[in-house]
Design a protein around this motif. Structure first.
Motif, mmCIF file in Angstrom:
data_model
loop_
_atom_site.group_PDB
_atom_site.id
_atom_site.type_symbol
_atom_site.label_atom_id
_atom_site.label_comp_id
_atom_site.label_asym_id
_atom_site.label_seq_id
_atom_site.Cartn_x
_atom_site.Cartn_y
_atom_site.Cartn_z
ATOM 1 N N CYS A 118 42.807 53.812 39.725
ATOM 2 C CA CYS A 118 41.303 53.951 39.308
ATOM 3 C C CYS A 118 40.564 55.451 38.936
ATOM 4 C CB CYS A 118 40.382 53.215 40.453
ATOM 5 S SG CYS A 118 38.672 53.189 40.122
ATOM 6 N N SER B 171 38.062 58.234 37.369
ATOM 7 C CA SER B 171 36.797 58.801 36.730
ATOM 8 C C SER B 171 37.074 59.363 35.386
ATOM 9 C CB SER B 171 35.938 59.530 37.655
ATOM 10 O OG SER B 171 35.569 58.938 38.925
ATOM 11 N N ASN C 261 34.053 54.670 35.871
ATOM 12 C CA ASN C 261 35.118 54.503 36.856
ATOM 13 C C ASN C 261 36.325 53.192 36.089
ATOM 14 O OD1 ASN C 261 34.367 56.348 38.926
ATOM 15 N ND2 ASN C 261 33.006 54.987 39.628
ATOM 16 N N ALA D 249 39.597 51.198 35.628
ATOM 17 C CA ALA D 249 40.848 50.961 36.560
ATOM 18 C C ALA D 249 41.810 50.013 35.484
ATOM 19 C CB ALA D 249 40.525 50.128 37.681
ATOM 20 N N VAL E 11 39.923 47.245 44.017
ATOM 21 C CA VAL E 11 39.044 48.228 42.896
ATOM 22 C C VAL E 11 37.885 47.734 42.768
ATOM 23 C CG1 VAL E 11 41.131 49.330 41.889
ATOM 24 C CG2 VAL E 11 40.043 47.368 40.726
ATOM 25 N N GLN F 48 34.892 49.993 43.400
ATOM 26 C CA GLN F 48 35.100 51.170 42.597
ATOM 27 C C GLN F 48 34.883 51.111 41.096
ATOM 28 O OE1 GLN F 48 38.600 53.493 44.159
ATOM 29 N NE2 GLN F 48 38.728 51.722 45.509
ATOM 30 N N ALA F 49 35.699 50.222 40.541
ATOM 31 C CA ALA F 49 35.740 50.178 39.167
ATOM 32 C C ALA F 49 34.423 49.595 38.351
ATOM 33 C CB ALA F 49 36.919 49.502 38.616
ATOM 34 N N LEU G 139 37.668 47.436 34.006
ATOM 35 C CA LEU G 139 39.104 46.958 33.943
ATOM 36 C C LEU G 139 39.979 46.675 32.751
ATOM 37 C CD1 LEU G 139 41.397 46.288 36.277
ATOM 38 C CD2 LEU G 139 40.666 43.918 36.071
ATOM 39 N N GLN H 224 35.148 39.877 40.154
ATOM 40 C CA GLN H 224 35.058 41.496 40.484
ATOM 41 C C GLN H 224 33.944 42.451 40.298
ATOM 42 O OE1 GLN H 224 37.247 42.054 42.553
ATOM 43 N NE2 GLN H 224 38.929 40.339 41.960
#
Length: 460
Positions: free
Chosen positions: A353, A355, A364, A366, A382, A385-386, A389, A414
């Motif tokens: 993941c 930045s 962010n 992934a 993730v 965070q992400a 994707l 997600q």
């Protein structure tokens, strides 16, 4: 007496078979939704009423053949894959059989809960052997943008439980009202099960509709490109190309993506098949091109182990090179397809993941590889965070109609935007609400093609 002496039972069995395989041939949110409920209810019914051995064999063979075709279509099936899917099909049959036998002992509204509980136990078993998509049902509803919002609310496992429970409630109602023996004893629980299933369905539509119509606008967009690598055969018959041929194809895609203003270029899984000693040659070229054109690049490698440093096993790897020519991350595929990828090295299981800067905005980002998408719990590392994707993939005709739905449903579950660039199959991009942003097929577009799209990003 054989239940198949009555013609309507044969027609009902045929309907169950067609419902199983419909995902391979039909589109449309309502059709796919109804076919899913139909085959669940029909095979529940048959395993509840089948008594003689001949009927059990007929029902089992119809279910197993439909279950295998549902997963692989009529083409591209290996005997080993048929055996594995057949084993999972037998597990589902066993679940139906246990569920039917519990009817004598479990009373009232507790009975419709038996099947979803057994189903989720089976879900756990197939996850341990790394084939969870065989019993996941949430992705079958990806085409219905209202119902797929349940993935946002409860995740794929709980949503799968709810789907099986809904079909079990309806099946229980039909079984009781059509049986003279049970009608008096279980009449009230049966009608409560009908009311509960209707309430469940209406609530799903209401909650899903609210989620769809109250969605927020994205914070910004990122202009991306995805590319299909050169034709190298299919998963059963590879064609060897030279590093020079791969570099030529790679550079052409980078130039076209940059010319069209893309800030990120993503290749499909195993877009370049090389020997281990050739990896640095491609990497040096990728660094140079990324820096020259100011574009982030994610590309896939299938690396043959010629020096026996990995016991002769190949490596399925992704490499992310940023626009300054720096390698930010390398990822080796963790979720390997059982049997089919037994000669590959398994990665460490940590999804990168990063930045990544796109001018004024930072994303962010992934990425995983193809079959990683079948494991919601694995991808959840993730989730918080992400915001984007990337799932470079390699499909084939039988599996691709299932796989694009599986990857697309990751967006709502997600809560991020997903891009799945695919070799020999369907490429899809979907947002956190399940809306399709891009849909293309290698069979129609050909290989060594570059597509440009703007991906919406919601900041976390």
């Amino acid at each position: 007496m054989s239940i198949y002496k009555k013609r309507y039972n044969l027609w009902l069995l045929l309907l169950g078979f067609l419902s199983l395989i419909s995902i391979q041939f039909l589109n449309g949110s309502f059709i796919v939704m109804m076919s899913t409920f139909l085959w669940l209810m029909i095979f529940q019914h048959f395993y509840a009423v089948v008594s003689c051995r001949k009927d059990k064999w007929i029902t089992g063979l119809v279910f197993l053949s439909g279950f295998i075709i549902r997963a692989y279509g009529f083409t591209g099936m290996l005997l080993t894959n048929i055996a594995v899917l057949g084993g999972i099909g037998l597990l589902i049959i066993y679940i139906f059989v246990i569920h039917a036998r519990c009817y004598k002992f479990i009373k009232g509204l507790f009975y419709p809960l038996v099947l979803p509980m057994l189903w989720m136990a089976g879900y756990g078993i197939v996850t341990l052997i790394r084939i969870p998509s065989a019993m996941r049902l949430d992705w079958l509803f990806f085409d219905n943008k209202v119902i797929i919002q349940m993935d946002r609310m409860m995740g794929s496992a709980l949503f799968t439980f709810m789907i099986v429970w809904f079909s079990s409630l309806l099946s229980y109602f039909i079984r009781v009202v059509s049986s003279k023996k049970d009608r008096r004893i279980r009449k009230i629980p049966a009608f409560i099960s009908l009311i509960l299933s209707v309430v469940m369905l209406l609530s799903t539509f209401i909650i899903g509709s609210i989620s769809v119509f109250t969605r927020k606008d994205p914070d910004f967009y990122v202009k991306c490109a995805y590319a299909t690598g050169p034709y190298v055969g299919n998963f059963m018959d590879y064609v060897d190309l030279s590093p020079e041929e791969y570099i030529k194809s790679f550079n052409h895609a980078v130039k076209e993506a940059a010319y069209n203003g893309a800030k990120l270029l993503v290749f499909n899984e195993e877009s370049f098949g090389i020997k281990d000693r050739e990896e640095e040659v491609l990497l040096d070229n990728a660094k140079e091109m990324a820096k020259l054109y100011g574009i982030h690049i994610l590309y896939g490698l299938d690396i043959a182990d010629t020096d026996e440093s990995h016991g002769g096993k190949s490596i399925n790897k992704l490499v992310f090179v940023d626009k300054s020519g720096e390698v930010l991350s390398k990822y080796v595929k963790y979720q390997l397809i059982p049997i089919l990828e037994s000669d590959y090295v398994r990665g460490e299981g940590k999804i990168p993941c990063l930045s990544v800067n796109f001018g004024e905005e930072t994303v962010n980002l992934a990425f995983g590889i193809c079959y990683d998408s079948n494991f919601p719990h694995y991808l959840s590392q993730v989730k918080d965070q992400a915001e984007l994707l990337l799932l470079p993939s390699w499909d084939w005709k039988g599996i691709t109609r299932l796989h694009y739905r599986i990857c697309g449903s990751i967006g709502p579950e997600q809560k991020l935007t997903v891009l799945k660039p695919t070799y020999d199959g369907i490429t899809i991009a979907a947002d956190p609400y399940g809306r399709v942003l891009q849909f293309s097929d290698t069979g129609e577009d050909g290989f060594e093609t570059v597509h440009i799209l703007s991906l919406p990003i919601w900041k976390k």
